[in-house]
Design a protein around this motif. Structure first.
Motif, PDB file in Angstrom:
ATOM      1  N   ASP A 195     -91.281 -16.767  69.529  1.00 22.25           N
ATOM      2  CA  ASP A 195     -91.582 -15.887  70.624  1.00 22.25           C
ATOM      3  C   ASP A 195     -92.394 -16.818  71.430  1.00 22.25           C
ATOM      4  N   ALA A 196     -93.018 -17.753  71.450  1.00 20.04           N
ATOM      5  CA  ALA A 196     -93.656 -18.607  72.466  1.00 20.04           C
ATOM      6  C   ALA A 196     -92.638 -19.035  73.418  1.00 20.04           C
ATOM      7  N   ASP A 197     -91.548 -19.338  73.169  1.00 20.13           N
ATOM      8  CA  ASP A 197     -90.341 -19.696  74.001  1.00 20.13           C
ATOM      9  C   ASP A 197     -88.995 -19.062  73.991  1.00 20.13           C
ATOM     10  N   ASN A 198     -89.136 -17.988  73.054  1.00 17.24           N
ATOM     11  CA  ASN A 198     -88.157 -16.994  72.827  1.00 17.24           C
ATOM     12  C   ASN A 198     -86.806 -17.842  72.521  1.00 17.24           C
ATOM     13  N   THR A 199     -87.014 -18.514  71.281  1.00 15.05           N
ATOM     14  CA  THR A 199     -85.571 -19.270  70.850  1.00 15.05           C
ATOM     15  C   THR A 199     -85.503 -19.042  69.302  1.00 15.05           C
ATOM     16  N   ILE A 200     -84.285 -19.302  68.994  1.00 16.42           N
ATOM     17  CA  ILE A 200     -83.814 -19.107  67.588  1.00 16.42           C
ATOM     18  C   ILE A 200     -83.154 -20.600  67.242  1.00 16.42           C
ATOM     19  N   LEU A 201     -83.923 -21.046  65.820  1.00 16.27           N
ATOM     20  CA  LEU A 201     -83.399 -22.319  65.428  1.00 16.27           C
ATOM     21  C   LEU A 201     -82.768 -22.145  64.214  1.00 16.27           C
ATOM     22  N   HIS A 202     -81.559 -22.733  63.990  1.00 18.60           N
ATOM     23  CA  HIS A 202     -81.048 -22.669  62.529  1.00 18.60           C
ATOM     24  C   HIS A 202     -81.381 -23.962  62.086  1.00 18.60           C
ATOM     25  N   ARG A 203     -81.349 -23.841  60.663  1.00 15.90           N
ATOM     26  CA  ARG A 203     -81.555 -24.760  59.836  1.00 15.90           C
ATOM     27  C   ARG A 203     -81.096 -24.692  58.471  1.00 15.90           C
ATOM     28  N   ARG A 204     -80.509 -25.967  58.041  1.00 15.53           N
ATOM     29  CA  ARG A 204     -80.084 -26.236  56.463  1.00 15.53           C
ATOM     30  C   ARG A 204     -80.841 -26.807  55.647  1.00 15.53           C
ATOM     31  N   VAL A 205     -80.901 -26.529  54.526  1.00 13.58           N
ATOM     32  CA  VAL A 205     -81.862 -27.588  53.421  1.00 13.58           C
ATOM     33  C   VAL A 205     -81.312 -27.395  52.069  1.00 13.58           C
ATOM     34  N   PRO A 206     -81.114 -28.705  51.589  1.00 12.55           N
ATOM     35  CA  PRO A 206     -80.625 -28.706  50.200  1.00 12.55           C
ATOM     36  C   PRO A 206     -81.739 -28.019  49.208  1.00 12.55           C
ATOM     37  N   TYR A 207     -81.247 -27.567  48.025  1.00  7.04           N
ATOM     38  CA  TYR A 207     -82.175 -27.139  46.866  1.00  7.04           C
ATOM     39  C   TYR A 207     -81.410 -27.640  45.547  1.00  7.04           C
ATOM     40  N   ASP A 208     -82.063 -27.179  44.360  1.00  5.44           N
ATOM     41  CA  ASP A 208     -81.412 -27.887  43.180  1.00  5.44           C
ATOM     42  C   ASP A 208     -80.393 -26.699  42.604  1.00  5.44           C
ATOM     43  N   ILE A 209     -79.343 -27.188  43.084  1.00 11.45           N
ATOM     44  CA  ILE A 209     -78.307 -26.290  42.516  1.00 11.45           C
ATOM     45  C   ILE A 209     -77.779 -26.221  41.222  1.00 11.45           C
ATOM     46  N   LYS A 210     -77.773 -27.361  40.822  1.00  6.56           N
ATOM     47  CA  LYS A 210     -77.452 -27.593  39.074  1.00  6.56           C
ATOM     48  C   LYS A 210     -78.505 -26.926  38.351  1.00  6.56           C
ATOM     49  N   THR A 211     -79.990 -26.619  38.541  1.00  2.42           N
ATOM     50  CA  THR A 211     -80.863 -25.789  37.948  1.00  2.42           C
ATOM     51  C   THR A 211     -80.561 -24.433  37.911  1.00  2.42           C
ATOM     52  N   THR A 212     -80.268 -24.015  39.028  1.00  2.60           N
ATOM     53  CA  THR A 212     -80.003 -22.814  39.482  1.00  2.60           C
ATOM     54  C   THR A 212     -78.680 -22.158  38.693  1.00  2.60           C
ATOM     55  N   GLN A 213     -77.789 -23.052  38.508  1.00  2.00           N
ATOM     56  CA  GLN A 213     -76.528 -22.896  37.663  1.00  2.00           C
ATOM     57  C   GLN A 213     -76.729 -22.717  36.150  1.00  2.00           C
ATOM     58  N   GLU A 214     -77.709 -23.792  35.772  1.00  4.88           N
ATOM     59  CA  GLU A 214     -78.104 -23.774  34.462  1.00  4.88           C
ATOM     60  C   GLU A 214     -78.781 -22.316  33.937  1.00  4.88           C
ATOM     61  N   LYS A 215     -79.601 -21.892  34.825  1.00  2.00           N
ATOM     62  CA  LYS A 215     -80.239 -20.692  34.695  1.00  2.00           C
ATOM     63  C   LYS A 215     -79.307 -19.425  34.630  1.00  2.00           C
ATOM     64  N   MET A 216     -78.455 -19.460  35.373  1.00  3.05           N
ATOM     65  CA  MET A 216     -77.263 -18.615  35.478  1.00  3.05           C
ATOM     66  C   MET A 216     -76.463 -18.470  34.176  1.00  3.05           C
TER      67      MET A 216
END
Length: 243
Positions: free
Chosen positions: A205-226
């Motif tokens: 809200d300091a400059d009234n902007t939206i910033l979109h981000r993408r970030v990797p994560y450990d997909i394989k570990t999540t899949q193993e838990k599933m």
């Protein structure tokens, strides 16, 4: 004040933690706004609720949240989602389930309206068509609307008697002004735009902007838990392709 905006975490703790870590590294945040569906699909529903609640936050309910605690019928879901929601409900404490049941369907925060699906149908409507967008613009009294549900990051602006959807640009600040705008930050835990990285946004809200981000994560570990929890293979495999 900086606000971390997330949607559709879907019990994916690794993705949610990666988003928080990235936001902290890049300027931090003061509060989290969750646009619903912190539950469903993934392997760590209780942990995702507690991670959210460890920060100042505001949240609206999504269809999977309510389906997991018996507030909407699982017959409204496809078989994969229904199976995951049934399993999810068994993992929650009574207090966590009560927290989900008490969530509002929409919120107004300053000039933002928050909803999971859309302001006129917060639980089920996919805001992906010009018709739905026009209804949204006429349904809210704030300048800007934040939604999730479709798992697709986008901006939408009114245009004459229609509405125009466009890609939410990555790593470039979008200036907000007095013009109406619908923003979907994309999905943290199960993106569907063929990019498997967790998707989110930060409002400053300091400059009234939206910033979109993408970030990797450990997909394989999540899949193993599933897999360990016998969640549907379809839900497991789609994480790697973002679709």
């Amino acid at each position: 004040m900086r606000t971390l905006i997330v949607a559709d975490v879907h019990s994916n703790l690794a993705a949610f933690q990666a988003v928080i870590d990235d936001a902290v590294t890049n300027g931090g945040f003061d509060e989290i706004w969750s646009l619903g569906d912190i539950l469903g699909y993934g392997p760590e529903p209780s942990e995702c609720i507690e991670l959210l609640r460890s920060y100042p936050h505001k949240m609206v309910a999504g269809n999977h949240d309510l389906g997991s605690v018996g507030e909407v019928s699982l017959r409204r879901f496809n078989p994969y989602a229904a199976a995951a929601n049934q399993w999810t409900g068994k993992q929650l404490t009574r207090e966590q389930a009560d927290y989900i049941r008490a969530l509002p369907l929409t919120l107004e925060i300053g000039e933002f309206t928050l909803a999971h699906g859309s302001p006129r149908d917060p639980i089920w409507e996919y805001l992906t068509t010009a018709e739905a967008a026009i209804a949204c613009f006429t349904h809210v009294e704030t300048y800007w609307c934040l939604v999730g549900h479709s798992h697709l990051p986008f901006l939408c602006i009114p245009r004459l008697d229609s509405a125009v959807f466009m890609e939410l640009p990555k790593d470039r600040r979008v200036q907000l002004d007095d013009n109406p705008l619908i923003i979907n930050p994309g999905s943290v835990g199960q993106p569907r735009d063929r990019d498997p990285r967790a998707s989110f946004a930060v409002y400053d809200d300091a400059d009234n902007t939206i910033l979109h981000r993408r970030v990797p994560y450990d997909i394989k570990t999540t899949q193993e838990k599933m897999r360990r929890h016998n969640l549907p293979d379809f839900l497991i495999e789609r994480l790697a392709v973002g679709h």
